[in-house]
Design a protein around this motif. Structure first.
Motif, short mmCIF file in Angstrom:
data_model
loop_
_atom_site.label_atom_id
_atom_site.label_comp_id
_atom_site.label_asym_id
_atom_site.label_seq_id
_atom_site.Cartn_x
_atom_site.Cartn_y
_atom_site.Cartn_z
N ASP A 186 -33.87 12.20 -2.40
CA ASP A 186 -33.93 11.81 -3.82
C ASP A 186 -35.26 12.26 -4.44
O ASP A 186 -35.28 12.83 -5.55
CB ASP A 186 -33.77 10.29 -3.94
CG ASP A 186 -34.04 9.78 -5.35
OD1 ASP A 186 -33.12 9.83 -6.18
OD2 ASP A 186 -35.18 9.34 -5.61
N VAL A 195 -35.30 16.18 -4.81
CA VAL A 195 -34.53 16.68 -5.95
C VAL A 195 -35.24 16.35 -7.26
O VAL A 195 -35.32 17.18 -8.17
CB VAL A 195 -33.10 16.09 -5.95
CG1 VAL A 195 -32.33 16.53 -7.20
CG2 VAL A 195 -32.35 16.52 -4.70
N ALA A 196 -35.80 15.12 -7.36
CA ALA A 196 -36.47 14.70 -8.59
C ALA A 196 -37.70 15.55 -8.90
O ALA A 196 -37.99 15.82 -10.07
CB ALA A 196 -36.86 13.23 -8.48
N PRO A 219 -35.94 18.96 -11.07
CA PRO A 219 -35.78 17.84 -12.01
C PRO A 219 -34.65 18.06 -13.02
O PRO A 219 -34.00 17.09 -13.42
CB PRO A 219 -37.15 17.78 -12.70
CG PRO A 219 -37.76 19.13 -12.51
CD PRO A 219 -37.26 19.60 -11.18
N TYR A 263 -31.32 17.12 -11.42
CA TYR A 263 -31.26 15.84 -10.72
C TYR A 263 -30.00 15.06 -11.05
O TYR A 263 -29.29 14.56 -10.18
CB TYR A 263 -32.50 15.01 -11.06
CG TYR A 263 -32.53 13.65 -10.39
CD1 TYR A 263 -33.04 13.51 -9.10
CD2 TYR A 263 -32.07 12.51 -11.04
CE1 TYR A 263 -33.08 12.28 -8.49
CE2 TYR A 263 -32.11 11.27 -10.43
CZ TYR A 263 -32.62 11.16 -9.15
OH TYR A 263 -32.65 9.92 -8.53
#
Length: 311
Positions: A120, A123-124, A128, A131
């Protein structure tokens, strides 16, 4: 006969070398730790479940981590409290194997959730703009289902296989709860296959999870270092601070405990007890505190829930 099979077989819980003196002052701190773990993790579950704005992948994974911590603390603390409070060291084979399964299963779930949280954060920070399309609530639900399924399928053979093993001699465990490497030490038959499978489970679950967590943070670090300003780098790293704490709290004691069981046969009981308790008891207590301090939405809503409850 010195040999025993299931039915009447029992073990003696250990883990408190200074028994007579430790029993008197250990009950109150252990009760407080257990209540703190219950309160913190239940509060996170209530907050995430009741606030629709928190129904997002990051917070759903946090709720899953809290559920794993609840299971882990409820699998370990009651046996310790029963041992210290009632002086009941004896535990039957069936109860011991059930406790062993749940302890290892919840530890495996926690490890996998920490890996999902690392993904998580990857990906963030690294993607971004994508996401929202990569990590949806539906994908997060599938990840959680896969995590529980993996733990059940991989760990269920352990108690089933051990229920058919003969045990003999003084069956005194090194911990105040049942762990697989500790139980098989007291087998009266060849358990190389059991040890090999236990090592395989450890490496293919927790070991592999740790490897992918480290890989995720290498990719995150590469992206962060390419940021234009120091402020941007610090802001990106700050979003990972609570997760890094969870990684360190869980994996560092786990690695030390695994090394002790697998490669260092003669270790003092105090070292076993301290490392095992650090691995299984501390994360359920500290994880809610870390996330409530670092995650502002969680902190605000926790305060709101506590105020409604009259605290």
């Amino acid at each position: 006969t010195n040999r025993s099979r299931s039915g009447t077989l029992s073990f003696l819980l250990g883990g408190f070398p200074a028994w007579e003196t430790a029993r008197l002052w250990s009950v109150a701190p252990l009760c407080s730790m257990y209540l703190l773990a219950l309160l913190g993790n239940l509060t996170i579950l209530v907050v995430v479940g009741s606030e629709r704005s928190l129904h997002a992948p990051m917070y759903l994974l946090l709720a899953m981590l809290a559920a794993a911590d609840l299971g882990l603390s409820s699998s370990t603390f009651p046996t310790m409290l029963r041992m210290l409070w009632l002086e009941a060291r004896e535990i039957g084979l069936g109860t011991c194997l059930a406790q062993m399964f749940f302890i290892h299963a919840f530890a495996d779930i926690e490890s996998a959730v920490i890996l999902a949280m690392a993904f998580d954060r990857y990906v963030a920070i690294c993607h971004p703009l994508r996401y929202g399309s990569i990590l949806t609530n539906a994908v997060t639900a599938k990840i959680c289902a896969a995590v529980v399924t993996r733990a059940a399928l991989v760990l269920l053979p352990l108690p089933i296989l051990l229920s058919r093993v003969c045990f003999a001699g003084a069956r005194r465990l090194s911990h105040p709860y049942c762990l697989h490497p500790d139980v098989i030490k007291h087998a009266d038959s060849d358990v190389r296959a059991h040890s090999t499978y236990g090592l395989f489970v450890l490496l293919s679950t927790l070991g592999l999870d740790l490897l992918f967590v480290l890989l995720s943070y290498l990719l995150i670090l590469r992206t962060v270092l390419s940021a234009a300003t120091w402020r941007g780098r610090l802001k990106a790293l700050d979003t990972c601070a609570s997760h890094v704490c969870a990684v360190l709290l869980f994996f560092v004691p786990m690695i030390c405990l695994s090394m002790m069981h697998q490669f260092i046969p003669h270790v003092s009981p105090q070292a076993y007890t301290f490392t095992a308790n650090l691995h299984f008891l501390v994360p359920p207590i500290l994880n809610p505190i870390v996330y409530s301090v670092k995650a502002k939405p969680i902190r605000r809503r926790m305060m709101r829930v506590l105020c409604r409850s009259g605290f």
